[in-house]
Write a protein that holds these residues in place. Structure first.
Motif, PDB file in Angstrom:
ATOM      1  N   ARG A 140       0.845  -1.194   0.000  1.00 30.40           N
ATOM      2  CA  ARG A 140       0.000   0.000   0.000  1.00 30.40           C
ATOM      3  C   ARG A 140       0.880   1.243   0.000  1.00 30.40           C
ATOM      4  O   ARG A 140       1.939   1.270   0.624  1.00 30.40           O
ATOM      5  CB  ARG A 140      -0.900   0.018   1.236  1.00 30.40           C
ATOM      6  N   ASN A 141       0.427   2.273  -0.723  1.00 23.32           N
ATOM      7  CA  ASN A 141       1.096   3.570  -0.676  1.00 23.32           C
ATOM      8  C   ASN A 141       0.034   4.665  -0.715  1.00 23.32           C
ATOM      9  O   ASN A 141      -1.167   4.383  -0.657  1.00 23.32           O
ATOM     10  CB  ASN A 141       2.115   3.723  -1.816  1.00 23.32           C
ATOM     11  N   ASN A 142       0.474   5.905  -0.815  1.00 24.64           N
ATOM     12  CA  ASN A 142      -0.472   7.025  -0.801  1.00 24.64           C
ATOM     13  C   ASN A 142      -1.428   7.007  -1.987  1.00 24.64           C
ATOM     14  O   ASN A 142      -2.510   7.593  -1.931  1.00 24.64           O
ATOM     15  CB  ASN A 142       0.284   8.352  -0.769  1.00 24.64           C
ATOM     16  N   GLU A 143      -1.024   6.332  -3.054  1.00 21.46           N
ATOM     17  CA  GLU A 143      -1.854   6.287  -4.253  1.00 21.46           C
ATOM     18  C   GLU A 143      -2.705   5.020  -4.328  1.00 21.46           C
ATOM     19  O   GLU A 143      -3.475   4.850  -5.266  1.00 21.46           O
ATOM     20  CB  GLU A 143      -0.973   6.407  -5.501  1.00 21.46           C
TER      21      GLU A 143
END
Length: 250
Positions: A163-166
């Motif tokens: 998972r990342n900010n996008e």
């Protein structure tokens, strides 16, 4: 793309010997008593293990002889799961068994269609064999519990996601060949591909009740996260088996 440094290391009814996926308790009327249950399925576990798991093509019935051949292995996994580090202990059991993948293939059975053979389901442990048709793909998904995977025939390519900010991004790749055993932690997200022109079969062991856990799956094209949907997954298996039959008939 694959990182080689990643850690890998029914009861009878007449002539029908399939164990119903509705569970052994349902088969008591066919002449099976609770005393005939395999010793790794104590009565306190059967209420969870033997309820209806699924419907449609995803769940593959188990032959009685397959349960018998897997009994000692499953008993060892149940015992290992009580250790202070259950994932590591269960993995050690798997590594010993998968040092001879041909023996595991014989015990589990030659893959003939995409699906899951569920050998054990309890609140603490789930064990099933997952078989993939040639070039079958499964979208990114999580488990929310630890997992160990051992390949007994073919090859399974995993993309690990983070998972990342996008949203979600591919992080690592891990190729598993026959005889390999690997671990995924409870936060892992992965997608699976069988790159071969033949079946791949793997034994998947989870530190909990896999079928009762609310998980997520991601659209393979948009990577949109949604709650895991059993009907969507069943359709993936149905389409894979349909495509395999089509190729055989061409």
């Amino acid at each position: 793309m694959c990182n080689e440094n990643e850690e890998s290391s029914k009861t009878p009814k007449g002539n029908d010997k399939e164990v119903s996926r509705r569970g052994m308790i349902k088969t008591l009327g066919l002449g099976l008593s609770l005393t005939a249950l395999p010793s790794f399925m104590p009565s306190k576990m059967t209420a969870i293990s033997l309820e209806i798991l699924d419907h449609g093509e995803r769940i593959i019935p188990i032959q009685k002889k397959e349960l018998e051949q897997m009994q000692k292995f499953i008993e060892a996994c149940v015992k290992a799961n009580k250790e202070s580090n259950p994932q590591k202990a269960v993995k050690e059991v798997m590594k010993r068994a998968f040092s001879n993948p041909a023996s595991m293939l014989k015990a589990i059975g030659e893959p003939k269609k995409a699906g899951l053979k569920v050998f054990l389901r309890s609140k603490d442990l789930t064990i099933f064999a997952a078989t993939w048709t040639p070039q079958m793909n499964l979208m990114p998904h999580n488990h929310l519990m630890w997992a160990n995977i051992g390949i007994y025939t073919g090859r399974e390519d995993n993309i690990l996601w983070e998972r990342n900010n996008e949203g979600l991004a591919a992080s690592k790749a891990r190729c598993l060949f026959s005889g390999d055993v690997t671990s995924l932690d409870k936060n892992a997200i992965h997608s699976v591909t069988n790159p071969l022109q033949r079946f791949t079969g793997g034994l998947h062991i989870y530190g909990g009740d896999f079928f009762a856990t609310e998980r997520s799956q991601w659209n393979p094209e948009t990577l949109e996260e949604k709650p895991s949907n059993g009907e969507v997954i069943r359709e993936v298996f149905r389409q894979a088996n349909k495509q395999m039959r089509k190729l055989k008939n061409d």
